[in-house]
Design a protein around this motif. Structure first.
Motif, PDB file in Angstrom:
ATOM      1  N   GLU A   1      24.110  44.342  69.533  1.00 23.33           N
ATOM      2  CA  GLU A   1      22.968  43.667  68.666  1.00 23.33           C
ATOM      3  C   GLU A   1      22.424  44.815  67.632  1.00 23.33           C
ATOM      4  O   GLU A   1      21.891  44.062  66.766  1.00 23.33           O
ATOM      5  CB  GLU A   1      21.899  43.483  69.737  1.00 23.33           C
ATOM      6  CG  GLU A   1      22.064  42.443  70.734  1.00 23.33           C
ATOM      7  CD  GLU A   1      20.920  42.518  71.865  1.00 23.33           C
ATOM      8  OE1 GLU A   1      19.996  42.909  71.833  1.00 23.33           O
ATOM      9  OE2 GLU A   1      21.414  41.744  73.086  1.00 23.33           O
ATOM     10  N   TYR A   2      22.446  45.969  67.719  1.00 19.62           N
ATOM     11  CA  TYR A   2      22.286  47.051  66.726  1.00 19.62           C
ATOM     12  C   TYR A   2      23.347  47.742  66.351  1.00 19.62           C
ATOM     13  O   TYR A   2      24.489  47.822  67.126  1.00 19.62           O
ATOM     14  CB  TYR A   2      21.133  47.974  67.148  1.00 19.62           C
ATOM     15  CG  TYR A   2      19.785  47.418  67.217  1.00 19.62           C
ATOM     16  CD1 TYR A   2      19.462  46.194  66.593  1.00 19.62           C
ATOM     17  CD2 TYR A   2      18.658  48.200  67.684  1.00 19.62           C
ATOM     18  CE1 TYR A   2      18.155  45.648  66.463  1.00 19.62           C
ATOM     19  CE2 TYR A   2      17.298  47.732  67.667  1.00 19.62           C
ATOM     20  CZ  TYR A   2      16.960  46.568  66.964  1.00 19.62           C
ATOM     21  OH  TYR A   2      15.797  45.964  67.061  1.00 19.62           O
ATOM     22  N   PHE A   3      23.402  48.345  65.081  1.00 19.99           N
ATOM     23  CA  PHE A   3      24.517  48.967  64.609  1.00 19.99           C
ATOM     24  C   PHE A   3      24.087  50.540  64.253  1.00 19.99           C
ATOM     25  O   PHE A   3      22.926  50.798  64.484  1.00 19.99           O
ATOM     26  CB  PHE A   3      25.015  48.235  63.397  1.00 19.99           C
ATOM     27  CG  PHE A   3      25.525  46.827  63.481  1.00 19.99           C
ATOM     28  CD1 PHE A   3      26.814  46.696  64.053  1.00 19.99           C
ATOM     29  CD2 PHE A   3      24.548  45.759  63.646  1.00 19.99           C
ATOM     30  CE1 PHE A   3      27.249  45.426  64.401  1.00 19.99           C
ATOM     31  CE2 PHE A   3      25.088  44.468  63.694  1.00 19.99           C
ATOM     32  CZ  PHE A   3      26.235  44.279  64.338  1.00 19.99           C
ATOM     33  N   LEU A   4      24.987  51.372  63.670  1.00 22.23           N
ATOM     34  CA  LEU A   4      24.707  52.594  63.379  1.00 22.23           C
ATOM     35  C   LEU A   4      23.205  52.793  62.566  1.00 22.23           C
ATOM     36  O   LEU A   4      22.652  53.622  63.029  1.00 22.23           O
ATOM     37  CB  LEU A   4      25.954  53.271  62.816  1.00 22.23           C
ATOM     38  CG  LEU A   4      25.827  54.754  62.461  1.00 22.23           C
ATOM     39  CD1 LEU A   4      25.790  55.411  64.035  1.00 22.23           C
ATOM     40  CD2 LEU A   4      27.187  55.366  61.832  1.00 22.23           C
ATOM     41  N   SER A   5      23.175  51.880  61.651  1.00 19.36           N
ATOM     42  CA  SER A   5      22.064  51.885  60.765  1.00 19.36           C
ATOM     43  C   SER A   5      20.551  51.963  61.587  1.00 19.36           C
ATOM     44  O   SER A   5      19.620  52.573  61.259  1.00 19.36           O
ATOM     45  CB  SER A   5      22.055  50.931  59.747  1.00 19.36           C
ATOM     46  OG  SER A   5      22.214  49.710  60.166  1.00 19.36           O
ATOM     47  N   GLU A   6      20.615  51.053  62.597  1.00 20.35           N
ATOM     48  CA  GLU A   6      19.575  50.834  63.512  1.00 20.35           C
ATOM     49  C   GLU A   6      19.278  52.196  64.305  1.00 20.35           C
ATOM     50  O   GLU A   6      18.385  52.650  64.373  1.00 20.35           O
ATOM     51  CB  GLU A   6      19.299  49.891  64.262  1.00 20.35           C
ATOM     52  CG  GLU A   6      19.140  48.439  63.561  1.00 20.35           C
ATOM     53  CD  GLU A   6      20.259  47.751  63.025  1.00 20.35           C
ATOM     54  OE1 GLU A   6      20.122  46.777  62.216  1.00 20.35           O
ATOM     55  OE2 GLU A   6      21.418  48.273  63.145  1.00 20.35           O
TER      56      GLU A   6
END
Length: 210
Positions: free
Chosen positions: A53-58
């Motif tokens: 649901e989230y990626f590295l940026s988050e």
């Protein structure tokens, strides 16, 4: 208020999270409780990352928010009152200068109660040995993003064996070139391909519920 802070961190509302955290402390709030809420928030960020649901940026932004809140919260907590669950010596191995994965893992580990001694990037085997002798950690964490780093990991584990230190520590490896076969090749105890999973495994390695 604490619920609002948790929600702001999880939802990546950086300015709002920091503003509310400062207001909470200025109003006489308990810094220890704020720390616990931040840890819970980082746990939720990690869980969302693992679910896709989230990626590295988050992950990076969540870590930045956490670090900023910690900067003005930790000085208000009496030394020794923060419960530490274990100690990790952490470094990116020789021939690898990548630090982003290591740095994210460090934030998550500290948020979970680990003391982390970061010995940097492009770290020679001898430096890991010296750090283990000096700091007596429960766990050694090694990171690499390039293929050459895998050999460096094995050499580091071998050096720790030669120094008679291997049996006193658990070793976890992580990074883009790491999988089960690399774990077997290097002689590590565990491997992880993301920070949240890595911290959970570290807890399991030392017998703390993950």
């Amino acid at each position: 208020m604490l619920d609002e802070i948790l929600k702001s961190i999880v939802e990546m509302e950086e300015e709002e999270a920091i503003k509310k955290a400062k207001e909470y402390l200025d109003g006489g709030g308990d810094p220890q409780k704020l720390l616990e809420v931040c840890r819970d928030a980082m746990g939720e960020v990690g869980a969302r990352f693992e679910k896709g649901e989230y990626f590295l940026s988050e992950l990076i932004l969540g870590g930045e928010i956490f670090k900023q809140i910690m900067e003005f919260t930790l000085p208000k907590i009496k030394s020794g009152s923060v419960k530490k669950i274990g100690k990790i010596v952490l470094g990116t191995v020789k021939e690898d200068v990548h630090n982003i994965g290591k740095d994210i893992f460090k934030v998550f580990a500290e948020a979970s109660g680990f003391e982390v001694i970061d010995i940097g990037i492009d770290t020679p085997e001898e430096k890991f040995v010296e750090a283990v002798k000096e700091h007596k950690p429960d766990i050694v964490g090694m990171s690499c993003l390039i293929t050459a780093g895998v050999t460096s990991m094995k050499k580091t584990v071998d050096k720790l064996k030669e120094a008679g230190l291997r049996d006193s520590i658990k070793i976890i490896i992580g990074g883009g070139r790491v999988d089960e076969s690399v774990k077997e090749f290097t002689g590590a105890d565990a491997w992880a391909d993301d920070a949240a999973k890595g911290v959970r495994l570290c807890k399991q390695l030392i017998g703390v519920e993950g």
